[in-house]
Design an enzyme around this catalytic site. Structure first.
Site, mmCIF file in Angstrom:
data_model
loop_
_atom_site.group_PDB
_atom_site.id
_atom_site.type_symbol
_atom_site.label_atom_id
_atom_site.label_comp_id
_atom_site.label_asym_id
_atom_site.label_seq_id
_atom_site.Cartn_x
_atom_site.Cartn_y
_atom_site.Cartn_z
ATOM 1 N N LYS A 81 0.852 -1.185 0.000
ATOM 2 C CA LYS A 81 0.000 0.000 0.000
ATOM 3 C C LYS A 81 0.889 1.236 0.000
ATOM 4 O O LYS A 81 1.942 1.253 0.673
ATOM 5 C CB LYS A 81 -0.881 -0.029 1.259
ATOM 6 C CG LYS A 81 -1.911 1.095 1.371
ATOM 7 C CD LYS A 81 -2.748 0.926 2.631
ATOM 8 C CE LYS A 81 -3.834 1.977 2.782
ATOM 9 N NZ LYS A 81 -4.614 1.797 4.018
ATOM 10 N N SER A 156 -9.639 1.690 3.273
ATOM 11 C CA SER A 156 -8.791 2.509 2.435
ATOM 12 C C SER A 156 -7.791 1.697 1.607
ATOM 13 O O SER A 156 -7.294 2.187 0.596
ATOM 14 C CB SER A 156 -8.016 3.499 3.300
ATOM 15 O OG SER A 156 -7.133 2.829 4.177
ATOM 16 N N SER A 180 -9.687 -0.836 7.327
ATOM 17 C CA SER A 180 -9.110 -0.597 6.004
ATOM 18 C C SER A 180 -8.426 -1.799 5.359
ATOM 19 O O SER A 180 -8.068 -1.738 4.188
ATOM 20 C CB SER A 180 -8.127 0.569 6.071
ATOM 21 O OG SER A 180 -8.829 1.777 6.136
#
Lengths: 487, 498
Positions: A81, A156, A180
């Site tokens: 990420k 997210s 997330s």
């Protein structure tokens, strides 16, 4: 029929690499080719450095040829990420503020993955500064859900979930502050693990809400998640909040821990707002565990109704402070319009941050302001203690909790324009972060429209080995992860 | 308690006496090898931005980790000043935007500082240089630990930031509003500096910013309990600026009152070069720092064993040492004042005093000769070739009469240059008092007594000092090399028989 390399699990690929049936370069090339083919439609990546990935793969092959392979992750392409620092690679947090920022250092998890021989491929899209539940808040455009390109992958860590589902990575890392990792895992039909707060070092993770953030793996199977967790967990002297605890061999423990477990069903997690198809899938999972001989017991987490409010006070307070450093002075976006230093702050931040980030900074600044601190922040911390106590009380009588991961399946891009409606996506995941517990989302079915459904299992602090074994028991009785999106 | 009052010539019939009330916030940089939240070195005078790393620069993802040596130092400072050490202390973020602060928050301590209470002993000027002044304890509110910020260098059109100083461990020592004159503030700062240097906590070099001071100053009519409106005076960058700045501010406030005005709560910037101050901001413009506990750092529990270990490292402080030197060694005040303020010098003195058994003589040698030579040579005491053993040996030679005072001075000079032992120098250079033939000495004494009937009569009449009149001719006969102690003894023995 054998699956293409890019859709196989770490365990399968590691066996072929060890047997020299395939090379790491071959595997990485396959993943890169798949990424090139799907990225125009999925957009899970903010950037990728194919040359470096291939060089790492080649180095892995050299190690293996010399009999110096580092273990099951050696040569496995893993995507991170874009909030996790990799030396000399972009680190943007999907924000215009850091669009041109290149990290001069490795996060601890990055170092650990490098040491395990992993091939680090790609910087994965997410909501800006990890704030959001759909990856629509990325300054570089949203990611699409590989199961339905018109839908969001969740957030997210949407890029991490979508890349894995699409076959653009063999495993990925995300970060989970209020759900997330787990929510996008459920939306994209993959396994997502949020470890106990303090198990994985946060050094090198761009902070959103420091007391809630935790890095964790996305993987195709529970065993793969155990392998990645084993590689990244452990005390780090550069993170004061990382816990000093012995790290078991999670993969080996999977076989050792066979239950039966006492499973709690928190009644507050099955109320209004739960999609009936999801409710039904979760009921079937409960029935499955019952059949396995597990004791199923209804429990109560009475402060659940306060989770969302508590979260949005604590998380935004910390975020308002953590994001103060992005001011355009030394790095990051600097406005060309600024006339003086105060103007530089205002303009750079006005131009560099997106709407959701600004909303949370303003909210967080407000709750910490003189005269409001006691009423908001301090009270929220007290409620947080009560929420944690709810879970610990439940663990007096059960080993784990079982809930849906998300009340709804993946929704359409642009569907949730109201921030509050978006915040409600996280009602089943937020309590876990506030309590600092480990939790995993595993695929538990599909809706009639072929959208993945996730089952959330919540464990006791630092008992990831138990949690993974419990999740694997479910996984072994089902074949949800054999299905892949039609891309 | 001394309280300095200022009389304001009033426009009305009555004249009111005002008293100043002063509290100081003193920042002391802690001398540690590395910075307070990361391993990069702390230091002064390096290439700009060379003492930095991701943590110091506040890069995305960087996290602070407490430097235990900095905690040790502040706990030690607290123990030295008699503070209560909090069983648990935590770290807070003090938030404000300024380019010298890389994260736009400073890690500090808000409501649970590590040290509470305590006091600083000060000495006010005495009636004369050789008279000890009044002592007083200035109570402390708290001491807390925080990180220093970077430094801005302002150019004509742009400012440059040097983050070398950022992240240096800094403690803030906050006094109660308990001082009443610039002299007291000056003495307070002097005492803190000595204490910190003594404890090895800081070098307190104000030019290097290792000791910085802000003052909160108000005035009120004498006898009034309520504090007046305070003004914070910043940038008191040398100890004399502290005295001058406070003096200036008290006068400024008195003048405002005298004109019939009121004091505005504000922060003022003192310019030591011009001796003037100007307003930086008023209360309305004050920051809301939005303090909250730093989630990246865990609270620290300070247990008894930790405190005990540091307590054992705490040295005796200068004033306590001064009292002990006066009591144990019977040294005069002025001599103790010379000896106690430098820990190395005090230790040096004690070692030589113990070796020689003659503290007063050792003290005099240090005050009169050693410090002068060190000053001329521009060296530190530690690099002086005259070690305590040298000085003790020299004092003993003089006491034994083996060398005379004039010769001892010559020996000292050579000893300072070469580090040779005094005995060897005296031998080599023939500076020893002559080994006297006792018969010869006795004859010189008899001759001297016989030649001075007047002095003999006086001595017999009980005037002891008359004996000195006999010594000159004896020394003359001995060409100055007779042992004066032996001469005295011989004369007394002979006189007793007369």
């Amino acid at each position: 029929m054998t699956l293409p390399l890019h859709l196989q699990a770490i365990t399968e690929l590691a066996a072929q690499l060890a047997a020299k049936k395939i090379s790491a370069v071959e595997l990485t090339s396959a993943v890169i080719a798949r990424t090139r083919a799907t990225e125009p439609r999925v957009h899970a990546f903010n950037s990728s450095d194919e040359a470096t990935a291939l060089a790492q793969a080649a180095a892995s092959d050299v190690r293996r040829a010399a009999g110096q392979s580092c273990g099951p992750l050696d040569g496995i392409p893993i995507g991170l990420k874009d909030v996790i620092a990799v030396k000399d690679q972009p680190l943007t947090a999907s924000s215009k503020m850091l669009a041109k920022f290149v990290s001069p250092y490795d996060a601890t998890v990055t170092t650990k993955l490098k040491n395990a021989g992993a091939v680090l491929h790609g910087r994965l899209n997410c909501d800006e500064f990890a704030m959001g539940s759909s990856t629509e808040n990325s300054a570089f455009g949203p990611t699409s859900n590989p199961w339905d390109l018109a839908r969001v992958p969740g957030g997210s860590s949407g890029g991490s979930a979508a890349a894995l589902a699409a076959g653009s990575a063999i495993a990925t890392l995300g970060s989970d502050t209020g759900g997330s990792i787990r929510q996008p895992a459920s939306f994209c039909g993959v396994v997502g693990l949020k470890p106990t707060y303090g198990l994985v070092s946060r050094f090198g993770l761009i902070a959103y809400a420091s007391s809630l953030d935790q890095i964790g793996p996305f993987a195709r199977t529970v065993e793969d998640a155990a392998i990645v967790l084993g590689a990244i967990a452990g005390h780090d002297e550069r993170d004061s909040t990382s816990f000093k605890t012995a790290i078991p061999d999670y993969r080996a423990e999977l076989a050792a821990r066979r239950g039966p477990w006492r499973i709690g069903i928190p009644k507050e997690y099955f109320g209004a707002g739960l999609d009936p198809e999801i409710g039904a899938a979760v009921e079937q999972a409960i029935a499955f565990y019952k059949k396995l001989g597990c004791e199923i017991r209804e429990v109560s987490l009475p402060h659940t109704q306060y989770c969302l409010d508590t979260y949005y006070i604590i998380a935004t307070a910390e975020a308002s402070s953590n994001l103060a450093r992005y001011d355009g002075v030394r790095y990051g976006h600097r406005s060309a319009q600024a006339k003086d230093i105060v103007d530089l702050y205002f303009q750079s931040r006005a131009e560099g941050f997106g709407a959701e980030v600004k909303r949370r900074i303003i909210l967080g600044t407000y709750v910490l302001s003189s005269g409001y601190y006691d009423a908001f922040y301090l009270r929220a911390q007290k409620v947080r203690t009560l929420i944690r106590q709810d879970f610990l009380n439940a663990y007096q009588e059960v080993d784990a909790l079982l809930t849906p991961t998300s009340p709804i399946p993946a929704f359409k891009l642009g569907e949730k324009s109201d921030p509050l409606a978006m915040y409600l996506c996280d009602i089943y995941t937020i309590g876990v972060n506030l309590a600092g517990l480990p939790a995993i989302s595993v695929p538990c079915g599909f809706t009639k429209t072929n959208l993945p459904i996730g089952l959330q299992l919540i464990g006791q602090p630092y008992q990831e080995a138990n949690l993974l074994a419990l999740a694997q028991a479910y996984e072994r009785g089902h074949e949800w992860n054999a299905k892949h999106p039609n891309l | 308690m001394t309280s300095v009052t200022h009389s304001v010539p009033s426009v009305s019939q009555s004249s009111i006496n005002y008293e100043a009330v002063i509290g100081l916030e003193v920042h002391v940089q802690i001398k540690t090898a590395s910075k307070v939240f990361t391993r990069v070195a702390a230091g002064y005078g390096h290439e700009p931005n060379s003492l930095t790393d991701p943590v110091v620069l506040g890069l995305p993802g960087a996290l602070p980790v407490m430097n235990k040596a900095a905690l040790d130092a502040i706990i030690k400072a607290g123990l030295l000043l008699g503070c209560e050490i909090a069983p648990v202390c935590k770290w807070d973020r003090k938030q404000y935007f300024y380019p010298d602060s890389p994260k736009n928050y400073q890690i500090s301590q808000y409501d649970q500082p590590i040290c509470l209470g305590g006091s600083v002993e000060i000495e006010l000027p005495g009636a004369a240089r050789n008279v000890m002044g009044a002592h007083k304890n200035i109570p402390l509110t708290r001491i807390h630990l925080e990180e220093d910020v970077g430094k801005l260098n302002h150019g004509a059109t742009e400012s440059l930031v040097d983050y070398n100083r950022a992240g240096t461990p800094l403690m803030e020592i906050v006094s109660d509003p308990a001082m009443h004159s610039a002299e007291e503030a000056y003495a307070y700062l002097t005492s803190i500096r000595a204490t910190m240097i003594y404890g090895g906590i800081s070098d307190c070099d104000m030019e290097k910013g290792q000791l910085r001071c802000d003052a909160n100053i108000s005035i009120r009519p004498v006898g009034q309990a309520k504090l007046g409106t305070k003004v914070e005076l910043k940038n008191l960058n040398s100890i004399s600026f502290v005295r001058d700045g406070i003096e200036h501010e008290i006068k400024r406030q008195l003048a405002v009152i005298e004109r019939g005005g009121t004091i505005v709560q504000e922060t003022r910037d003192y310019d030591g070069m011009t001796g003037t101050s100007q307003s930086l901001r008023t209360k309305e413009e004050a920051h809301d720092y939005r303090y909250f506990p730093d989630p990246d750092l865990l609270p620290v529990a300070v247990d008894a064993a930790w405190k005990a270990r540091l307590q054992a490292e705490c040295p005796e402080l200068p004033f306590a040492k001064q009292r002990r030197f006066q009591a144990d060694y019977a040294l005069p005040y002025t001599l103790t004042s010379v000896l106690v303020w430098d820990r190395a010098l005090a230790d040096y003195f004690e070692e030589a005093a113990k070796l020689s058994g003659k503290p007063q003589a050792v003290g005099n040698w240090i005050a009169n000769d050693l410090l002068r030579e060190i000053g001329h040579a521009k060296i530190e005491l530690a690099s002086s070739k005259v070690r305590p053993a040298h000085l003790a040996a020299l004092v003993q030679l003089v006491e034994a009469g083996t060398v005379l005072n004039q010769a001892a001075k010559e020996i000292f000079t050579e000893m300072f240059a070469t580090g040779e032992l005094p005995e060897a120098i005296a031998e080599k250079r023939g500076l020893k008092a002559a080994p006297t033939d006792n018969n010869e000495l006795e004859q010189w004494c008899r001759d001297s007594i016989a030649a001075n009937a007047k002095a003999l009569a006086e001595f017999k009449a009980g005037k002891d000092s008359a004996i000195n009149a006999f010594k000159g001719p004896v020394m003359k006969a001995a060409k100055g090399k007779a042992n004066p102690k032996l001469v005295d003894e011989t004369l007394r023995r002979l006189l007793a028989g007369m």
